[in-house]
Design an enzyme around this catalytic site. Structure first.
Site: not given
Ligand SMILES: [Mg+2]
Length: 425
Positions: A10, A111-112
């Site tokens: 993350d 974003d993960e």
């Molecule tokens: Mg994040």
């Protein structure tokens, strides 16, 4: 069989960090160290805080509040507009770095991602060391930091990556559940909404441990049978969902934009659709898919007029060609809109994804033309990959990229996919 090992990677404060990476290249300040937010121009209707730095957070600035309110809390606040083209580029680099560690990768949001590391022990005998190496590598080569959660399944890995930030590796294996998971308050558990958490708290269930040991029949009386079973399983760290390296068939790519003024001219709407088609088709190409389905959505500017409609169509041949997506979108749009209502939102969605090649049967000699167009689109993608989306603009309208909103909750580019009631890390 050995225990499964899943990584959840993350990016820490993704939009802010990614913007900082670009600013630092130009000798500008690092937004992470000063009160700063990502948001629009304070005069515009869409301007809300979409990300904030830790110094901004300390001044009481919150995600989702109007930029004008944030400015009252901190007059020196640095406000930077969103730049989704750049975010997508950073996301692509981030995913590529993660993919070096396992081909079994599921992108969960922009974003993960999840990595199934269970089969990688021969290459990485020490998986924990591999997690640290991945984290350091991203920081040192890409310029932003991540948290890596290492766990026995996706749930535990995701919970672990949410522990102390930034730039950390945390583990949450099944045997660690009583010590690390159970003391946490119920709202920290994935997929438990705020309303449910409050209801549970009123009935004495305050920690995840309380939830884990609660009687399921009692829980079902509070939140319903289905939620009760899920909460109880999650509180006990039980989750056997696989890392889905390929998206399920129903998923797709979508993009939409809200305009500052009503769109009243057909030609203008078509120009906007061109930008949208360009954005969504290039994102799909990057993920390696073609689509059988195209859908167009419109919404009126005047909310008293009930126009919020979409229309879709199925193609005979799957496409990833910008021009084809655009033409089909214009056709759908023309059938949806009679020109009498001003529009504020337009969107395109591509669905029915496939990785197969486009034309198997070439009855009309169109295949050669399409292949040419595909090559041209990819050349464009490559240039943009190097110089950014602003490098080449398709139409007279110029570069709309900053105004596009990647609103899909879908693979390949979704901005966020947090369950309801949970903040973003
Ligand atoms: Mg994040």
């Amino acid at each position: 069989m050995a225990e499964r090992v899943i990584f959840h990677v993350d990016v820490n404060s993704a939009f802010l960090s990614w913007t900082s990476v670009k600013r630092l290249e130009h000798g500008e300040s690092d937004l992470r160290d000063i009160p700063a937010v990502i948001g629009g121009d304070p005069g515009k209707r869409t301007s809300i805080v979409t990300a904030k730095s830790i110094p901004a957070k300390k001044l009481g600035i919150r995600t989702g509040e109007p930029v004008s309110m944030a400015l009252r809390k901190c007059p020196d606040l640095v406000i930077v507009p969103s730049d989704f083209a750049w975010y997508r580029e950073c996301s692509r680099r981030f995913i590529a770095a993660c993919r070096n560690y396992s081909p079994d990768l599921e992108q969960f949001s922009i974003d993960e991602c999840f990595l199934d590391m269970s089969g990688m022990r021969r290459i990485f005998p020490d998986l924990l060391a591999a997690a640290g190496k991945l984290k350091d590598e991203i920081r040192d080569t890409l310029g932003f930091t991540v948290n890596v959660g290492v766990g026995s399944n996706k749930l535990l890995a995701k919970m672990a990556s949410d522990f102390e930030k930034p730039d950390k590796v945390h583990t949450l294996f099944t045997k660690e559940i009583p010590a690390k998971l159970w003391p946490l308050p119920v709202p920290e558990l994935l997929f438990v909404g705020r309303a449910s958490a409050e209801l549970l708290a009123r009935n004495g269930i305050r920690t995840i441990g309380d939830l884990a040991s609660a009687d399921t029949a009692y829980l079902a009386g509070l939140v319903g049978r289905k939620a009760a079973e899920q909460y109880h399983a999650y509180a006990n760290g039980i989750d056997d969902a696989p890392v889905q390296s390929a998206p399920p068939e129903a998923k797709g790519f979508s993009v939409s934009t809200t305009t500052e003024e009503d769109v009243t001219e057909r030609a203008e709407a078509h120009a906007i659709l061109k930008d949208l088609a360009d954005s969504v088709a290039s994102r799909m190409r990057r993920a390696g898919y073609r689509a059988y389905g195209v859908s167009v959505q419109i919404r009126a500017g005047d909310y008293s007029v009930r126009v919020n409609r979409s229309r879709q169509t199925k193609l005979e041949n799957p496409t990833d060609i910008t021009r084809e997506v655009w033409e089909v979108s214009c056709r759908l749009f023309d059938s949806l809109w009679d020109g009498r209502t001003g529009l504020r939102l337009l969107g395109i969605r591509l669905f029915g994804l496939t990785t197969e090649d486009s034309c198997q049967l070439d009855l009309f000699g169109t295949q050669e033309k399409r292949e040419k167009e595909e090559r041209a689109d990819r050349a464009l993608d490559a240039i943009r990959g190097k110089f950014g989306r602003g490098a080449i603009s398709l139409g007279p309208r110029g570069n709309l990229a900053g105004r596009l909103r990647d609103d899909s909750r879908e693979p390949g580019g979704s901005e966020k996919q947090d369950p309801p009631g949970r903040g973003k890390g």
